[in-house]
Design an enzyme around this catalytic site. Structure first.
Site, PDB file in Angstrom:
ATOM      1  N   SER A 133      -0.906-111.176 -21.750  1.00  0.00           N
ATOM      2  CA  SER A 133      -1.634-112.440 -21.684  1.00  0.00           C
ATOM      3  C   SER A 133      -1.016-113.542 -22.535  1.00  0.00           C
ATOM      4  O   SER A 133      -0.304-113.288 -23.507  1.00  0.00           O
ATOM      5  CB  SER A 133      -3.060-112.170 -22.168  1.00  0.00           C
ATOM      6  OG  SER A 133      -3.641-113.323 -22.690  1.00  0.00           O
TER       7      SER A 133
ATOM      8  N   ARG B  67      -2.922-115.460 -24.234  1.00  0.00           N
ATOM      9  CA  ARG B  67      -3.985-115.838 -25.170  1.00  0.00           C
ATOM     10  C   ARG B  67      -3.433-116.126 -26.565  1.00  0.00           C
ATOM     11  O   ARG B  67      -2.802-115.286 -27.203  1.00  0.00           O
ATOM     12  CB  ARG B  67      -5.094-114.762 -25.195  1.00  0.00           C
ATOM     13  CG  ARG B  67      -4.682-113.417 -25.713  1.00  0.00           C
ATOM     14  CD  ARG B  67      -5.805-112.389 -25.504  1.00  0.00           C
ATOM     15  NE  ARG B  67      -5.959-112.090 -24.083  1.00  0.00           N
ATOM     16  CZ  ARG B  67      -6.269-110.889 -23.591  1.00  0.00           C
ATOM     17  NH1 ARG B  67      -6.506-109.880 -24.396  1.00  0.00           N
ATOM     18  NH2 ARG B  67      -6.370-110.690 -22.288  1.00  0.00           N
TER      19      ARG B  67
END
Ligand code: MIC
Ligand code: SF4
Length: 641
Positions: free
Chosen positions: A530, A532
Site C-alpha cells: 500500500s 499508506r
C-alpha cells in the site's frame, strides 16, 4: 521513443530521461481515497493553497464505508467539505472504487495521474501515465508542484496470441508476477505491446496494469488504440481519445514475451501475490469463502462472466460467496439486464460497490479458512484472519469454485458464452459532486481528525535501540495494519500508533514508546504494498529515526523521506544478520554524513563495530531529509519552490 518515454517527455519539468536520474513531471490529474485522503487534505490545507492547480482532481470515498461509529462519517464529512472548498470533485460512497470509477469517468489517454493509492496505475489501461504515491506527494501535485521520481527503466511485455476461453486477464498478470516476483518491477515501468494487446478490452488491460503494483513497478501502461476509443465512446467520452503507441524501433531495458494462447488459469498462493501456481497443479482443495470484486476484477465484463457462470446454479453449501461490483455503473447495468438476479438467485451475497473485504472491511474468513479472492493482495493477516489462506484468482476460477466448493480450473468447465463490451455504458454521474456547484463551503472537522505528527529537523546524532529485526518483504499491512477496527482511525495517528507492526510483534509499539523510539532493521523489499503514509507517520510518531533494510519498496521509501525518516540500505548485505534486537545503534554527524555523500556509517555500540549503509539522495531529497520532511522543508524555504 517507447510509450512510457513519450508520456514522460511530454510532461517533463526537469531532469533527463536517463534511468536512475531524478526527474520531475507535471501532474494533470490527481485522485485520493478516504483512507489516505484525510491525511493528504490535512497536508494540503497546511500548504495554504486556495484552489487546486490540476486539470482535474477527484476525492473518492470508497475504502471505509461501513460507518461502525462516528469516526468514519466524520472523515467523510471532512473530505467532502475540504475537497469542494478547494476545487476538487467528490465521488460519494456507493459510487464505486476509485480506480474503476476513474477509468470509466475521468481517465484520459496521454495525461498523467497521481493517486494516493498504490493501484492508481489501473488507468494505465487507458494509456495514461498513472502513478501511486503517498498523500503528501499528491497534496504537492494538487498545489501545482511536479512529481519528483527516479527515471525508471522501461520493460516491455510483448503479448502475442489471444486468451483461450475461460482464461482471464488476471492470469496474464499472475504469469508476469510468477516470472518477475514482487520486487521484479522496482524502479521499472512495465509497458505492454505486441499483437496480443488488441485482443484485450480496456477493463482487461486495467486488470493487468492494476496488479503491476504488486510487482513493485512505478507504473504499467498500455497503448491507446481503437479498443480504447470504443471504450471511451461507450462512456460518452470519445472526445478525450487520442491514439498513443511506442515508435516502431523503440528501445527497452528488457523484453518479456508472453503468448496469451499458452496461458492457463493461475492462482497466487498464501501469503504473496508472486507465489503463483497453476490452478490445476494446486488441485481440488476445499474452499470456504469466495470474494469477487476489488479494483482488479470488478468491471462490467468480469461481473457478466460471473453472472453467466452462476446462472441457474447454487453456491456450494460450504461456501460464502460475496460480490462487490466495482462501480455503481456496473451494478446498475447488472440490475437492468437481469444479471444481478442470476447472481442473487445463485446465493451470492451482494456487497456495496467499495473496497470492502479487500482491505479487511468485513468478511474476515473463519480460522484456517481457504478464501479465493479476485483481489490483488493476499498478504499475511490482511483479510483480518491471520490463520486463513487467501488465494488470488480470476473471476472465472472464483465463480466455478464457489459452485463446486473446491478450487476449480475453469478451462475444465463449460466454455463461457461470448460476452461483449457494451456499445453504451449506463452513464449517471449524480453521485459525483462538482465543486463549481458549491460556494462558501465550510470545512467540517470532527473530533476524530487529529493533527499529523510534528516534523523536526534531523538531529546531528541519532541513537537508540534496535527495536525489531524483521525478515524480507515486510508489507505496509504489517507496519500499519488496516482492518475494520483500525480503518476508522486513519486520521488519528496517536490511536493507530499502538498497532504499529502488530502482525510481526504485538509488543513492538509498547517497546518503542517505552524506549522513546529507536531503529527498525529489515530485510529486502521493506514496505511493499500500500501507499499508506501512515506506515511512515506512525513510526515518526513513535520516534523511529531510521529504518535500516536490505532494500525498500518505492512508495514507502518516498513516504519515509517525505516524513524525515532515514531509509538506509546495508552496503554489505552480510551486516544484516549481525544486528540483534536490543543492540544500541548510533549515527554520529548524521547531517554532515548525509550532506556529503551517499554513505552513512552506523556504530553498533552494543557489539562494538561500525558498518556502512547507503543513502542515495538527490540534492532536493537531501534538503528534505535534513529539514525533517517535505512540509518542514517547504516551511523553511529549503526547497525554494
Ligand atoms: C490497499 O490496497 O492496501 C489500499 C488500502 O488501497 C492502500 C491505500 C491505503 O492503505 O489506504 C493502497 O494500496 O495504497
Ligand atoms: Fe481498494 Fe483493494 Fe483496490 Fe486497495 S486494492 S484500492 S483496498 S479494492
Amino acid at each position: 521513443m517507447n510509450l512510457a518515454e513519450k508520456l514522460i517527455s511530454s510532461h517533463l519539468v526537469s531532469g533527463k530521461m536517463k534511468a536512475g536520474e531524478e526527474i520531475a513531471i507535471k501532474i494533470d490529474q490527481t485522485l485520493t481515497q478516504d483512507s489516505t485522503g484525510t491525511m493528504a487534505y490535512l497536508q494540503f490545507e497546511s500548504m495554504g493553497i486556495d484552489k487546486v492547480k490540476t486539470y482535474k482532481s477527484v476525492a473518492y470515498i470508497d475504502h471505509n464505508t461501513l460507518q461502525t461509529g462516528f469516526e468514519n462519517a466524520d472523515d467523510h464529512a471532512y473530505i467532502q467539505s475540504v475537497a469542494l472548498k478547494h476545487g476538487i470533485s467528490v465521488s460519494k460512497p456507493g459510487n464505486g472504487i476509485c480506480h474503476q470509477v476513474h477509468l470509466e469517468r475521468f481517465g484520459i489517454p496521454g495525461m498523467t495521474l497521481l493517486g494516493s493509492d498504490s493501484h492508481t496505475p489501473t488507468c494505465g489501461g487507458l494509456g495514461m501515465l498513472a502513478i501511486g504515491a503517498g498523500g503528501l506527494d499528491v497534496a504537492v501535485a494538487m498545489g501545482g508542484g511536479p512529481l519528483h521520481l527516479t527515471m525508471p527503466k522501461v520493460v516491455k511485455v510483448e503479448l502475442t496470441g489471444a486468451l483461450r476461453k475461460n482464461v482471464s486477464a488476471k492470469d496474464v498478470i499472475l504469469e508476469v508476477l510468477r516470472r518477475l516476483t514482487v520486487k521484479g518491477g522496482v524502479g521499472k515501468i512495465i509497458e505492454y505491446g505486441g499483437e496480443g494487446v488488441k485482443t484485450l478490452s480496456v477493463p482487461e488491460r486495467a486488470t493487468i496494469a492494476n496488479m503491476g503494483a504488486e510487482l513493485g513497478a512505478t507504473t504499467s501502461v498500455f497503448p491507446s488504440d481503437s479498443v480504447t476509443k470504443a471504450f471511451l465512446k461507450a462512456q460518452g467520452r470519445e472526445d478525450v481519445y487520442r491514439p498513443l503507441k511506442a515508435d516502431g524501433r523503440a528501445k527497452y531495458a528488457e523484453i518479456v514475451e508472453i503468448d496469451l494462447s499458452a496461458l492457463t488459469p493461475l492462482a497466487a498462493c498464501p501469503h504473496s501475490p508472486d507465489a503463483v501456481k497453476k490452478v490445476s497443479e494446486i488441485g481440488r482443495i476445499a474452499v470456504d469463502q469466495v470474494c469477487i470484486g476489488s479494483c482488479t476484477n470488478s468491471s462490467y465484463l468480469d461481473m457478466m462472466k460471473v453472472a453467466a457462470i452462476l446462472k441457474g446454479k447454487t453456491v456450494n453449501p460450504g461456501v460464502s460467496l460475496t460480490i462487490s461490483p466495482g462501480s455503481r455503473q456496473v451494478l446498475s447495468m447488472l440490475a437492468s439486464n437481469g444479471a444481478l438476479a442470476d447472481i442473487v438467485n445463485a446465493g451470492a451475497r451482494v456487497l456495496e460497490c467499495a473496497c470492502g473485504p479487500c482491505i479487511g472491511m468485513g468478511q474476515s474468513p473463519k480460522n484456517n479458512a481457504v478464501s479465493l479472492r479476485t483481489f490483488n493482495r493476499n498478504f499475511y493477516a490482511r483479510s483480518g484472519t491471520a490463520t486463513a489462506g487467501v488465494y488470488l484468482v480470476s473471476p472465472e476460477t472464483a465463480a466455478y469454485s464457489a459452485i463446486n466448493g473446491y478450487l476449480t480450473d475453469p478451462t475444465e468447465c463449460e466454455p463461457l458464452p461470448e460476452i461483449r463490451m457494451p456499445q453504451k455504458f449506463a452513464v449517471n454521474d449524480n453521485l459525483i459532486l462538482r465543486p463549481e456547484d458549491f460556494s462558501d463551503v465550510q470545512v467540517v472537522r470532527g473530533p476524530n481528525i487529529k493533527p499529523f505528527p510534528e516534523h523536526h529537523a534531523l538531529a546531528d546524532t541519532l541513537s537508540g535501540e534496535t527495536l525489531i529485526v524483521l525478515e524480507d518483504h515486510i508489507t505496509t499491512d504489517h507496519i500499519m495494519p488496516s482492518n475494520s477496527k483500525l480503518l476508522p482511525y486513519r486520521s488519528n495517528i496517536p490511536y493507530l500508533s499502538d498497532y504499529c507492526l502488530n502482525p510481526s510483534d504485538p509488543t513492538f509499539a509498547a517497546r518503542a514508546k517505552e524506549k522513546g523510539g529507536g531503529f527498525i532493521v529489515a530485510g529486502a523489499n521493506y514496505g511493499q504494498g500500500s501507499s499508506r503514509e501512515h506506515a511512515a507517520l506512525v513510526p515518526l510518531y513513535l520516534g523511529i529515526k531510521a529504518v535500516i533494510a536490505q532494500s525498500f519498496a518505492r512508495i514507502h521509501r518516498d513516504n519515509l523521506i517525505n516524513n524525515g525518516i532515514l531509509p538506509l540500505e546495508f552496503s554489505d548485505a552480510a551486516d544484516y544478520s549481525k544486528i540483534e534486537q536490543g543492540d544500541v545503534l548510533v549515527i554520529e554527524n548524521a547531517r554532515a554524513q548525509i550532506a556529503k555523500g551517499s554513505t552513512v556509517t552506523v556504530k553498533n555500540e552494543t557489539k562494538g563495530y561500525r558498518f556502512k549503509t547507503t543513502l542515495k539522495l538527490s540534492p532536493r531529497l537531501k534538503n528534505i531529509i535534513l529539514a525533517g520532511g517535505v512540509l518542514a522543508a517547504i516551511a523553511s524555504g529549503a526547497l525554494g519552490e
